[in-house]
Design a protein around this motif. Sequence first.
Motif, PDB file in Angstrom:
ATOM      1  N   UNK A 336      30.335  91.174  79.677  1.00 43.92           N
ATOM      2  CA  UNK A 336      29.823  92.319  80.424  1.00 43.92           C
ATOM      3  C   UNK A 336      28.386  92.647  80.001  1.00 43.92           C
ATOM      4  N   UNK A 337      28.072  92.402  78.740  1.00 47.72           N
ATOM      5  CA  UNK A 337      26.690  92.610  78.284  1.00 47.72           C
ATOM      6  C   UNK A 337      25.761  91.698  79.088  1.00 47.72           C
ATOM      7  N   UNK A 338      26.200  90.458  79.302  1.00 44.02           N
ATOM      8  CA  UNK A 338      25.405  89.518  80.111  1.00 44.02           C
ATOM      9  C   UNK A 338      25.256  90.010  81.552  1.00 44.02           C
ATOM     10  N   UNK A 339      26.398  90.350  82.159  1.00 45.10           N
ATOM     11  CA  UNK A 339      26.364  90.786  83.562  1.00 45.10           C
ATOM     12  C   UNK A 339      25.536  92.047  83.732  1.00 45.10           C
ATOM     13  N   UNK A 340      25.659  92.955  82.775  1.00 44.27           N
ATOM     14  CA  UNK A 340      24.943  94.225  82.906  1.00 44.27           C
ATOM     15  C   UNK A 340      23.463  94.083  82.553  1.00 44.27           C
ATOM     16  N   UNK A 341      23.141  93.107  81.700  1.00 50.85           N
ATOM     17  CA  UNK A 341      21.715  92.821  81.470  1.00 50.85           C
ATOM     18  C   UNK A 341      21.106  92.304  82.772  1.00 50.85           C
ATOM     19  N   UNK A 342      21.871  91.478  83.510  1.00 50.59           N
ATOM     20  CA  UNK A 342      21.385  91.022  84.820  1.00 50.59           C
ATOM     21  C   UNK A 342      21.190  92.223  85.743  1.00 50.59           C
ATOM     22  N   UNK A 343      22.161  93.143  85.727  1.00 50.34           N
ATOM     23  CA  UNK A 343      22.047  94.354  86.551  1.00 50.34           C
ATOM     24  C   UNK A 343      20.757  95.111  86.230  1.00 50.34           C
ATOM     25  N   UNK A 344      20.544  95.362  84.943  1.00 42.42           N
ATOM     26  CA  UNK A 344      19.386  96.168  84.535  1.00 42.42           C
ATOM     27  C   UNK A 344      18.083  95.472  84.943  1.00 42.42           C
ATOM     28  N   UNK A 345      18.031  94.158  84.735  1.00 40.79           N
ATOM     29  CA  UNK A 345      16.804  93.421  85.083  1.00 40.79           C
ATOM     30  C   UNK A 345      16.596  93.357  86.597  1.00 40.79           C
ATOM     31  N   UNK A 346      17.678  93.253  87.368  1.00 39.10           N
ATOM     32  CA  UNK A 346      17.543  93.221  88.833  1.00 39.10           C
ATOM     33  C   UNK A 346      17.062  94.574  89.353  1.00 39.10           C
ATOM     34  N   UNK A 348      15.384  96.751  87.718  1.00 36.40           N
ATOM     35  CA  UNK A 348      13.992  96.882  87.276  1.00 36.40           C
ATOM     36  C   UNK A 348      13.068  96.145  88.266  1.00 36.40           C
ATOM     37  N   UNK A 349      13.493  94.923  88.676  1.00 33.97           N
ATOM     38  CA  UNK A 349      12.656  94.122  89.595  1.00 33.97           C
ATOM     39  C   UNK A 349      12.508  94.834  90.939  1.00 33.97           C
ATOM     40  N   UNK A 350      13.594  95.436  91.419  1.00 37.93           N
ATOM     41  CA  UNK A 350      13.521  96.114  92.718  1.00 37.93           C
ATOM     42  C   UNK A 350      12.654  97.374  92.611  1.00 37.93           C
ATOM     43  N   UNK A 351      12.831  98.115  91.517  1.00 36.36           N
ATOM     44  CA  UNK A 351      12.008  99.326  91.324  1.00 36.36           C
ATOM     45  C   UNK A 351      10.524  98.964  91.273  1.00 36.36           C
ATOM     46  N   UNK A 352      10.228  97.778  90.720  1.00 40.68           N
ATOM     47  CA  UNK A 352       8.826  97.369  90.577  1.00 40.68           C
ATOM     48  C   UNK A 352       8.299  96.677  91.834  1.00 40.68           C
ATOM     49  N   UNK A 353       9.149  96.579  92.865  1.00 38.79           N
ATOM     50  CA  UNK A 353       8.715  95.944  94.115  1.00 38.79           C
ATOM     51  C   UNK A 353       8.641  94.430  94.021  1.00 38.79           C
ATOM     52  N   UNK A 354       9.367  93.851  93.040  1.00 37.96           N
ATOM     53  CA  UNK A 354       9.315  92.392  92.896  1.00 37.96           C
ATOM     54  C   UNK A 354      10.367  91.668  93.747  1.00 37.96           C
ATOM     55  N   UNK A 367      14.409  83.356  87.707  1.00 34.70           N
ATOM     56  CA  UNK A 367      13.595  83.813  86.560  1.00 34.70           C
ATOM     57  C   UNK A 367      14.376  84.852  85.743  1.00 34.70           C
ATOM     58  N   UNK A 368      15.154  85.708  86.427  1.00 30.51           N
ATOM     59  CA  UNK A 368      15.947  86.721  85.694  1.00 30.51           C
ATOM     60  C   UNK A 368      17.099  86.042  84.956  1.00 30.51           C
ATOM     61  N   UNK A 369      17.746  85.061  85.604  1.00 30.26           N
ATOM     62  CA  UNK A 369      18.819  84.328  84.909  1.00 30.26           C
ATOM     63  C   UNK A 369      18.295  83.706  83.612  1.00 30.26           C
ATOM     64  N   UNK A 370      17.119  83.067  83.717  1.00 33.91           N
ATOM     65  CA  UNK A 370      16.566  82.369  82.547  1.00 33.91           C
ATOM     66  C   UNK A 370      16.239  83.368  81.437  1.00 33.91           C
TER      67      UNK A 370
END
Length: 381
Positions: A336-346, A348-354, A367-370
């Motif tokens: 879940x730490x892995x899945x939720x780190x993906x959540x947080x990074x995704x 973040x990317x959407x908030x930043x317009x990426x 790039x987020x997976x890596x």
Amino acid sequence: MTSRIDWVRGNCRLLRAIAAEFATTQPFRDLTIGTGIHLEPKTVALLLTLKTGGARVVSTGNLNSTQPEAVEYLRANGVDVVGDRTTDEREHDEYLRRVLAAEPHLILDNGGDLFARYLDQPYERLLGGTEETTSGRMRLAKLRSDLSRPILVVNDSPIKQFAENRHAVGQSVLESFLRITNRATNGRKVLVFGYGSVGRGIAATFRSAYASVAVIERDPVLRLEASFDGFQVPERDAGLTTAEIVITATGAVDVITEADLDVLRDRVVLINAGHFPAEIAVERIAADARVAQRQDGPDGITTITLTDRREIYLLAGGHMVNLGGPRPLGNSIESMDLGFALQARCLEAIAAGRAGPDDVVVPVPSSINAMVAEAFLELYR
Ligand SMILES: NC(=O)c1ccc[n+]([C@@H]2O[C@H](COP(=O)([O-])OP(=O)(O)OC[C@H]3O[C@@H](n4cnc5c(N)ncnc54)[C@H](O)[C@@H]3O)[C@@H](O)[C@H]2O)c1
């Protein structure tokens, strides 16, 4: 450590590192994030990480899985939690709509519940968001043109597929079977419906616990793969006639219904591992004329007695078993730490317009997976 939630938070090494970074970078400053996700200790770690990143977090749980301690902890730490644990679909619907009433800029969805309702009353400031599950992706893919906002599907990251869906769900479904029934798996005939990531993990884990495992899968290619992996692949009714433990993991509805009552053997244990509680048609089975009595036991075991005296045992009322029964733990902290780190990074990317307007219901960017894979290998060294 003062509580299980503290233990979990302390062990989510990825989320801890991300929270430390977000405390400085504040990717969600002035943004509201709305979520409808199982409220249990690991989601607490995620939601508080998002809050540390500057977000106002408005959250509700999923059907039947909300843990009161998680709600209490979140509220004490400044998260707006709407409602409490419920198995009532209408009440759950109302909670979800109350989350949307806050007009979140970002939605973290689980099962497509929030995005689907957002379309009933769209609002301008939604930037996009994430979907956690297979079931949600299937639901939202049909709504792509209406949603027209970036939605990244965490489920479709290879990391989530192998770490959570395959390895962790297999382990936690086995753990739940042992915890709820206190029965052994050795030599027992287990029948798994579905050979996607979740089904294959369950099949492999029960085999490693010395059960004799067979698989029912609609897709002939996957059925062949199950056979190559060494599982029996009987005809559906033949499998059901001999199975002592039946586990559904399909994301489909009505996988086991009242039509199966004649073939199920005495003392069979029915378990659902899929996201929605509709894989086993519990209410229709209980209402069938061949059923003499239904007893909902206190520890997650429902006994359905048939007029011919056969007994059928249903775990966690047909809800996702690894979040049901006494003291449910869910999937492992690492997965879940892995899945939720993906959540947080995704998010973040959407908030930043990426993420762009074409990224509607698409997998997590590579790039987020890596980035998350490297961080895990580093932090869990
Ligand atoms: N319990 C958990 O913690 C947990 C975690 C992740 C996912 N899930 C849920 O588990 C379910 C399965 O996820 P997945 O990633 O393996 O999905 P998937 O789509 O990869 O696999 C599902 C498989 O079931 C098969 N199937 C569909 N209907 C069937 C039927 N009636 N009989 C036999 N086979 C059938 C499909 O052909 C498919 O291969 C989803 O509902 C998902 O949301 C649960």
